[in-house]
Design a protein around this motif. Structure first.
Motif, PDB file in Angstrom:
ATOM      1  N   ARG A 135      14.255   4.205 -18.062  1.00  0.00           N
ATOM      2  CA  ARG A 135      12.959   4.535 -18.669  1.00  0.00           C
ATOM      3  C   ARG A 135      11.833   3.747 -18.001  1.00  0.00           C
ATOM      4  O   ARG A 135      10.779   4.305 -17.660  1.00  0.00           O
ATOM      5  N   ALA A 136      12.055   2.440 -17.825  1.00  0.00           N
ATOM      6  CA  ALA A 136      11.035   1.594 -17.200  1.00  0.00           C
ATOM      7  C   ALA A 136      10.734   2.064 -15.782  1.00  0.00           C
ATOM      8  O   ALA A 136       9.559   2.103 -15.360  1.00  0.00           O
ATOM      9  N   LEU A 137      11.771   2.436 -15.046  1.00  0.00           N
ATOM     10  CA  LEU A 137      11.583   2.897 -13.667  1.00  0.00           C
ATOM     11  C   LEU A 137      10.796   4.200 -13.629  1.00  0.00           C
ATOM     12  O   LEU A 137       9.894   4.376 -12.795  1.00  0.00           O
ATOM     13  N   ALA A 138      11.115   5.127 -14.530  1.00  0.00           N
ATOM     14  CA  ALA A 138      10.408   6.408 -14.560  1.00  0.00           C
ATOM     15  C   ALA A 138       8.917   6.203 -14.812  1.00  0.00           C
ATOM     16  O   ALA A 138       8.064   6.808 -14.145  1.00  0.00           O
ATOM     17  N   ILE A 139       8.581   5.335 -15.766  1.00  0.00           N
ATOM     18  CA  ILE A 139       7.176   5.078 -16.099  1.00  0.00           C
ATOM     19  C   ILE A 139       6.468   4.394 -14.934  1.00  0.00           C
ATOM     20  O   ILE A 139       5.332   4.742 -14.579  1.00  0.00           O
ATOM     21  N   ARG A 140       7.130   3.435 -14.305  1.00  0.00           N
ATOM     22  CA  ARG A 140       6.534   2.741 -13.164  1.00  0.00           C
ATOM     23  C   ARG A 140       6.317   3.708 -11.987  1.00  0.00           C
ATOM     24  O   ARG A 140       5.297   3.629 -11.290  1.00  0.00           O
TER      25      ARG A 140
ATOM     26  N   PRO B 190      11.117  -3.439 -16.891  1.00  0.00           N
ATOM     27  CA  PRO B 190      10.106  -3.035 -15.917  1.00  0.00           C
ATOM     28  C   PRO B 190      10.103  -3.903 -14.664  1.00  0.00           C
ATOM     29  O   PRO B 190       9.902  -3.418 -13.555  1.00  0.00           O
ATOM     30  N   TYR B 191      10.346  -5.217 -14.836  1.00  0.00           N
ATOM     31  CA  TYR B 191      10.391  -6.110 -13.679  1.00  0.00           C
ATOM     32  C   TYR B 191      11.636  -5.821 -12.844  1.00  0.00           C
ATOM     33  O   TYR B 191      11.572  -5.773 -11.606  1.00  0.00           O
ATOM     34  N   ALA B 192      12.764  -5.608 -13.508  1.00  0.00           N
ATOM     35  CA  ALA B 192      14.005  -5.344 -12.786  1.00  0.00           C
ATOM     36  C   ALA B 192      13.962  -4.022 -12.030  1.00  0.00           C
ATOM     37  O   ALA B 192      14.723  -3.819 -11.081  1.00  0.00           O
ATOM     38  N   ALA B 193      13.071  -3.112 -12.432  1.00  0.00           N
ATOM     39  CA  ALA B 193      12.966  -1.809 -11.767  1.00  0.00           C
ATOM     40  C   ALA B 193      12.221  -1.887 -10.438  1.00  0.00           C
ATOM     41  O   ALA B 193      12.320  -0.983  -9.615  1.00  0.00           O
ATOM     42  N   LEU B 194      11.470  -2.973 -10.213  1.00  0.00           N
ATOM     43  CA  LEU B 194      10.627  -3.059  -9.020  1.00  0.00           C
ATOM     44  C   LEU B 194      11.384  -2.951  -7.700  1.00  0.00           C
ATOM     45  O   LEU B 194      10.950  -2.229  -6.794  1.00  0.00           O
ATOM     46  N   PRO B 195      12.528  -3.641  -7.514  1.00  0.00           N
ATOM     47  CA  PRO B 195      13.235  -3.489  -6.244  1.00  0.00           C
ATOM     48  C   PRO B 195      13.705  -2.054  -5.993  1.00  0.00           C
ATOM     49  O   PRO B 195      13.709  -1.591  -4.847  1.00  0.00           O
TER      50      PRO B 195
END
Length: 306
Positions: A37-42, A246-251
């Motif tokens: 979910r966090a990755l999709a939003i980012r 959300p932070y973990a999705a950054l890489p």
């Protein structure tokens, strides 16, 4: 084991402006919870067009609204599918192939949640189907579409710091399997790593880049069943221990969007570190045998459809 730095965490200043200059259609499975979910939003905030997949219609609708708020100028879409059923995976892949001719990014985040166990009507263990078998079938069915795109990329969430042991698909698909949650998850991860290495080999003469990504210890639903000691051991290997989704999705975003990854394929990454694969994963014989076993399970599920 020697580790080489590969992905800046967080990415360098200005990365959002660089990524917003692009527009890729990105498919994210498991997009209704946690890192998916966090990755999709980012990704939506970074200017990409999102296609999200989840099992719950209500959750898909809710996340689609969040995605739309983050990236209001794109035509985002949502699909509802139960990835524990190969018939649903086949339907989803066919629908995506028809409706999304420009699909160029795939992120496989779908995973079993605590308590999601049992044999499906297709004769496959549900957790095993969601976290591995569905990925195998979905990527195989969408590969012809990806080959039509310019420099497509695939990122599959599978932690390469997991100790490698040859997965026993018969045991994993046994309703009386005695493996605990930790050992089952380890086996599922190794299934994905073997599959990704073999698929990368098969696609080496194409423009498709496919890599595995372990997000570290992020306290999502999948981690809730682990003991304190298990979490500590995993956290010792991770530079993202205790970080938010959300932070973990950054890489993963970096792997999907950055020019730095335009020609990198067949790699295993844990947070910001590239991990050399186990020598057994490099064995062509082991990979191909495992591919055959997996194909047989897919055929079993398809034969039991309905």
């Amino acid at each position: 084991m020697k580790k080489a730095k590969a992905i800046p965490v967080p990415p360098p200043p200005g990365y959002l402006e660089e990524w917003r200059a692009t527009n890729n259609t990105c498919l994210v499975t498991g997009a209704t919870d946690g890192i998916g979910r966090a990755l999709a939003i980012r990704l939506a905030d970074a200017g990409q067009t999102l296609v999200i997949v989840g099992r719950s219609k209500e959750k898909v609708s809710a996340v689609l609204k969040d995605v739309g708020d983050a990236g209001p100028h794109r035509s985002h879409r949502g699909f509802v599918a139960d990835l524990s059923l190969i018939s649903e995976v086949d339907r989803l892949a066919d629908e995506i192939s028809q409706k999304l001719p420009d699909l160029s990014r795939i992120v496989l985040c779908a995973a079993e949640t605590p308590g999601f166990r049992g044999i499906t009507g297709e004769g496959i263990e549900a957790g095993f189907a969601v976290i591995y078998l569905s990925r195998f079938q979905l990527l195989n069915k969408l590969t012809p579409l990806l080959k039509q795109q310019q420099a497509p990329r695939i990122v599959s969430f599978a932690s390469p710091v997991t100790k490698f042991e040859r997965p026993d698909t018969s045991a994993l698909n046994d309703p009386d399997c005695t493996l605990d949650s930790w050992d089952r998850r380890t086996a599922h991860t190794n299934c994905n790593l073997l599959f990704l290495m073999e698929l990368a080999e098969q696609l080496k003469n194409t423009d498709i880049c496919i890599n595995a990504f372990g997000p570290g210890l992020v306290l999502t639903k999948q981690m809730q069943g682990y003991s304190v000691m298990r979490r500590f051991c995993l956290g010792m290997k991770s530079s993202l221990v205790g970080k938010s989704a959300p932070y973990a999705a950054l890489p993963a975003m970096h792997m999907l969007l950055s020019p730095d990854f335009a020609d990198k394929t067949g790699g295993f990454y844990e947070c910001g570190t590239k991990i050399p694969p186990d020598k057994q994963i490099l064995s062509k014989e082991i990979r191909q045998q495992f591919w055959t076993e997996t194909s047989q399970l897919v055929h079993l599920a398809q034969a039991n459809k309905g």
